[in-house]
Design a protein around this motif. Structure first.
Motif, mmCIF file in Angstrom:
data_model
loop_
_atom_site.group_PDB
_atom_site.id
_atom_site.type_symbol
_atom_site.label_atom_id
_atom_site.label_comp_id
_atom_site.label_asym_id
_atom_site.label_seq_id
_atom_site.Cartn_x
_atom_site.Cartn_y
_atom_site.Cartn_z
ATOM 1 N N PHE A 141 0.834 -1.203 0.000
ATOM 2 C CA PHE A 141 0.000 0.000 0.000
ATOM 3 C C PHE A 141 0.871 1.256 0.000
ATOM 4 O O PHE A 141 0.610 2.214 -0.734
ATOM 5 N N LEU A 142 1.906 1.264 0.844
ATOM 6 C CA LEU A 142 2.807 2.418 0.896
ATOM 7 C C LEU A 142 3.512 2.640 -0.437
ATOM 8 O O LEU A 142 3.641 3.776 -0.915
ATOM 9 N N LEU A 143 3.975 1.560 -1.043
ATOM 10 C CA LEU A 143 4.690 1.666 -2.315
ATOM 11 C C LEU A 143 3.761 2.152 -3.426
ATOM 12 O O LEU A 143 4.149 3.013 -4.237
ATOM 13 N N PHE A 144 2.552 1.650 -3.474
ATOM 14 C CA PHE A 144 1.609 2.117 -4.484
ATOM 15 C C PHE A 144 1.217 3.582 -4.242
ATOM 16 O O PHE A 144 1.050 4.355 -5.199
ATOM 17 N N ALA A 145 1.049 3.955 -2.987
ATOM 18 C CA ALA A 145 0.712 5.349 -2.684
ATOM 19 C C ALA A 145 1.856 6.279 -3.067
ATOM 20 O O ALA A 145 1.633 7.389 -3.569
ATOM 21 N N PHE A 146 3.096 5.834 -2.831
ATOM 22 C CA PHE A 146 4.264 6.611 -3.268
ATOM 23 C C PHE A 146 4.251 6.773 -4.787
ATOM 24 O O PHE A 146 4.456 7.864 -5.324
ATOM 25 N N ALA A 147 3.989 5.678 -5.494
ATOM 26 C CA ALA A 147 3.970 5.719 -6.960
ATOM 27 C C ALA A 147 2.806 6.553 -7.483
ATOM 28 O O ALA A 147 2.904 7.170 -8.547
ATOM 29 N N ALA A 148 1.689 6.595 -6.742
ATOM 30 C CA ALA A 148 0.493 7.301 -7.192
ATOM 31 C C ALA A 148 0.682 8.807 -7.236
ATOM 32 O O ALA A 148 -0.099 9.511 -7.869
ATOM 33 N N ARG A 149 1.721 9.328 -6.586
ATOM 34 C CA ARG A 149 2.000 10.759 -6.671
ATOM 35 C C ARG A 149 2.480 11.147 -8.064
ATOM 36 O O ARG A 149 2.431 12.317 -8.441
ATOM 37 N N THR A 150 2.975 10.163 -8.824
ATOM 38 C CA THR A 150 3.565 10.429 -10.142
ATOM 39 C C THR A 150 2.834 9.725 -11.270
ATOM 40 O O THR A 150 2.573 10.318 -12.319
ATOM 41 N N LEU A 151 2.505 8.464 -11.084
ATOM 42 C CA LEU A 151 1.936 7.659 -12.160
ATOM 43 C C LEU A 151 0.418 7.810 -12.232
ATOM 44 O O LEU A 151 -0.241 8.156 -11.251
ATOM 45 N N ASP B 46 3.756 5.880 -22.681
ATOM 46 C CA ASP B 46 2.879 6.732 -21.887
ATOM 47 C C ASP B 46 3.622 7.983 -21.456
ATOM 48 O O ASP B 46 4.791 7.938 -21.083
ATOM 49 N N SER B 47 2.921 9.101 -21.473
ATOM 50 C CA SER B 47 3.552 10.382 -21.127
ATOM 51 C C SER B 47 4.015 10.443 -19.681
ATOM 52 O O SER B 47 4.906 11.237 -19.348
ATOM 53 N N VAL B 48 3.444 9.602 -18.808
ATOM 54 C CA VAL B 48 3.846 9.645 -17.403
ATOM 55 C C VAL B 48 5.301 9.233 -17.230
ATOM 56 O O VAL B 48 5.946 9.593 -16.240
ATOM 57 N N ALA B 49 5.836 8.461 -18.189
ATOM 58 C CA ALA B 49 7.214 8.003 -18.087
ATOM 59 C C ALA B 49 8.207 9.162 -18.173
ATOM 60 O O ALA B 49 9.355 9.037 -17.750
ATOM 61 N N ALA B 50 7.746 10.304 -18.733
ATOM 62 C CA ALA B 50 8.619 11.465 -18.874
ATOM 63 C C ALA B 50 8.580 12.379 -17.652
ATOM 64 O O ALA B 50 9.364 13.332 -17.564
ATOM 65 N N ARG B 51 7.706 12.095 -16.690
ATOM 66 C CA ARG B 51 7.607 12.940 -15.496
ATOM 67 C C ARG B 51 8.804 12.717 -14.582
ATOM 68 O O ARG B 51 9.355 11.611 -14.526
ATOM 69 N N PRO B 52 9.213 13.753 -13.851
ATOM 70 C CA PRO B 52 10.328 13.582 -12.893
ATOM 71 C C PRO B 52 9.993 12.508 -11.857
ATOM 72 O O PRO B 52 8.899 12.506 -11.288
ATOM 73 N N GLY B 53 10.911 11.599 -11.638
ATOM 74 C CA GLY B 53 10.705 10.544 -10.647
ATOM 75 C C GLY B 53 9.877 9.378 -11.125
ATOM 76 O O GLY B 53 9.560 8.482 -10.332
ATOM 77 N N ALA B 54 9.541 9.349 -12.429
ATOM 78 C CA ALA B 54 8.682 8.277 -12.935
ATOM 79 C C ALA B 54 9.368 6.917 -12.826
ATOM 80 O O ALA B 54 8.724 5.917 -12.513
ATOM 81 N N GLY B 55 10.668 6.878 -13.074
ATOM 82 C CA GLY B 55 11.389 5.602 -13.000
ATOM 83 C C GLY B 55 11.332 4.989 -11.612
ATOM 84 O O GLY B 55 11.092 3.787 -11.458
ATOM 85 N N VAL B 56 11.525 5.826 -10.604
ATOM 86 C CA VAL B 56 11.469 5.340 -9.218
ATOM 87 C C VAL B 56 10.047 4.911 -8.880
ATOM 88 O O VAL B 56 9.835 3.902 -8.195
ATOM 89 N N ALA B 57 9.054 5.670 -9.363
ATOM 90 C CA ALA B 57 7.661 5.334 -9.088
ATOM 91 C C ALA B 57 7.281 3.996 -9.722
ATOM 92 O O ALA B 57 6.578 3.182 -9.120
ATOM 93 N N ILE B 58 7.728 3.753 -10.945
ATOM 94 C CA ILE B 58 7.449 2.477 -11.620
ATOM 95 C C ILE B 58 8.087 1.325 -10.851
ATOM 96 O O ILE B 58 7.469 0.279 -10.634
ATOM 97 N N ALA B 59 9.339 1.531 -10.420
ATOM 98 C CA ALA B 59 10.018 0.497 -9.634
ATOM 99 C C ALA B 59 9.272 0.228 -8.331
ATOM 100 O O ALA B 59 9.140 -0.934 -7.903
ATOM 101 N N ALA B 60 8.763 1.285 -7.687
ATOM 102 C CA ALA B 60 8.016 1.124 -6.438
ATOM 103 C C ALA B 60 6.741 0.325 -6.668
ATOM 104 O O ALA B 60 6.387 -0.558 -5.863
ATOM 105 N N ALA B 61 6.030 0.601 -7.764
ATOM 106 C CA ALA B 61 4.794 -0.123 -8.061
ATOM 107 C C ALA B 61 5.073 -1.598 -8.347
ATOM 108 O O ALA B 61 4.321 -2.475 -7.919
ATOM 109 N N LEU B 62 6.160 -1.877 -9.060
ATOM 110 C CA LEU B 62 6.521 -3.271 -9.329
ATOM 111 C C LEU B 62 6.929 -3.987 -8.041
ATOM 112 O O LEU B 62 6.612 -5.169 -7.849
ATOM 113 N N CYS B 63 7.617 -3.282 -7.146
ATOM 114 C CA CYS B 63 7.975 -3.862 -5.839
ATOM 115 C C CYS B 63 6.726 -4.143 -5.014
ATOM 116 O O CYS B 63 6.666 -5.135 -4.283
#
Length: 297
Positions: free
Chosen positions: A79-89, A139-156
């Motif tokens: 839940f924490l990881l998805f919520a962290f990712a939800a700020r960006t993705l 997807d355009s979200v991949a170009a947002r700052p921190g998107a890579g970390v957010a994607i990794a968090a969602a996969l984790c």
């Protein structure tokens, strides 16, 4: 599966698909820690009320360690990881990344038990990875700052669900409702120490708190009751088909309520991820080439 259970299945998928919508709305305002503390607290209180009405006991003295482990990997951490990712993705991307959980589970289970991985599973893993790459690559979200970390968090986060599933298979049998109820209270305790280190960016409005309440009561409390009822009625394998429907509703709600763009890459990437999940979970026939397997280490 009869009509009643089919309705339950679709309703559950719609609710769980909506969880990414609610997180996308509230995470930028509350931050991941406070949002999830509210979520698990509201869910725990709701389940406590249901447990009191149904006279269901938790038996904390016997199962408290079990609830803590399950709460960590099945609720608090993902839940924490998805919520962290939800700020960006976007909600759409989050729902598709969540659908990779069965693939992680197959890979982790094979590694843990040192079993051979069939060609069917290998194909599913490759297809799922390609689908995620296609989805986030265009997807355009991949170009947002921190998107890579957010994607990794969602996969984790999806990986955490597979850890919880693997643990649940080897753990001492506990009544399903008690698992849901006890793990929610454990999550309340586990998220609490994180709060001082991740402050809320701003004050929530009434609308934000309504989204959080829905996330806790509807997407956690009621959803668990529906899910465990489905398992009891049709079995775990049939209940797992909700995995294929969640992204459909996640994409639909994101497009309807947040104006998220649904491009060709969204449809294609989602379809490939779901195809990979179908192969990994065995919802498609086994590919006939037993010689083409490998042993995990």
């Amino acid at each position: 599966m009869n009509t009643t259970n089919l309705i339950r299945l679709v309703t559950l998928a719609a609710i769980w698909g909506g969880s990414f919508l609610f997180m996308r709305i509230s995470a930028p305002v509350l931050g991941p820690a406070l949002l999830i503390e509210y979520r698990v607290l509201f869910a725990a209180l709701f389940l406590a009320l249901v447990g009191w009405f149904l006279k269901k006991r938790l038996d904390l003295a016997t199962h408290w360690k079990h609830y803590l482990i399950l709460g960590l990997f099945n609720s608090a951490l993902p839940f924490l990881l998805f919520a962290f990712a939800a700020r960006t993705l976007s909600a759409s991307v989050l729902s598709v990344l969540n659908a990779t959980a069965p693939m992680w589970g197959a890979l982790l289970g094979a590694a843990w038990s040192r079993q051979r991985v069939s060609l069917r599973v290998v194909f599913g893993l490759v297809a799922g990875t390609a689908g995620v790459a296609l989805l986030v690559g265009f997807d355009s979200v991949a170009a947002r700052p921190g998107a890579g970390v957010a994607i990794a968090a969602a996969l984790c986060a999806a990986f955490c669900y597979s850890v919880a599933s693997l643990y649940a298979k080897s753990a001492k049998a506990v009544e399903p409702f008690a698992n849901a109820h006890g793990s929610m209270w454990a999550s309340v305790l586990l998220v609490l120490p994180v709060l001082p280190f991740v402050p809320a960016p701003s004050q929530p409005t009434a609308g934000i708190m309504a989204a959080v309440l829905a996330l806790g009561v509807l997407c956690s409390g009621i959803a668990y009751l529906l899910y465990f009822r489905l398992i009891a009625e049709v079995g775990t394998t049939s209940a797992l088909t909700v995995t294929f429907l969640n992204p459909v509703f996640g994409i639909l709600w994101g497009a309807l309520f947040l104006g998220e763009v649904v491009g060709w890459y969204t449809v294609a990437g989602s379809a490939i991820v779901l195809l990979g999940t179908a192969f990994v979970t065995g919802f498609v026939p086994r590919l006939r080439s037993p010689a083409t397997t490998f042993q995990t280490k």
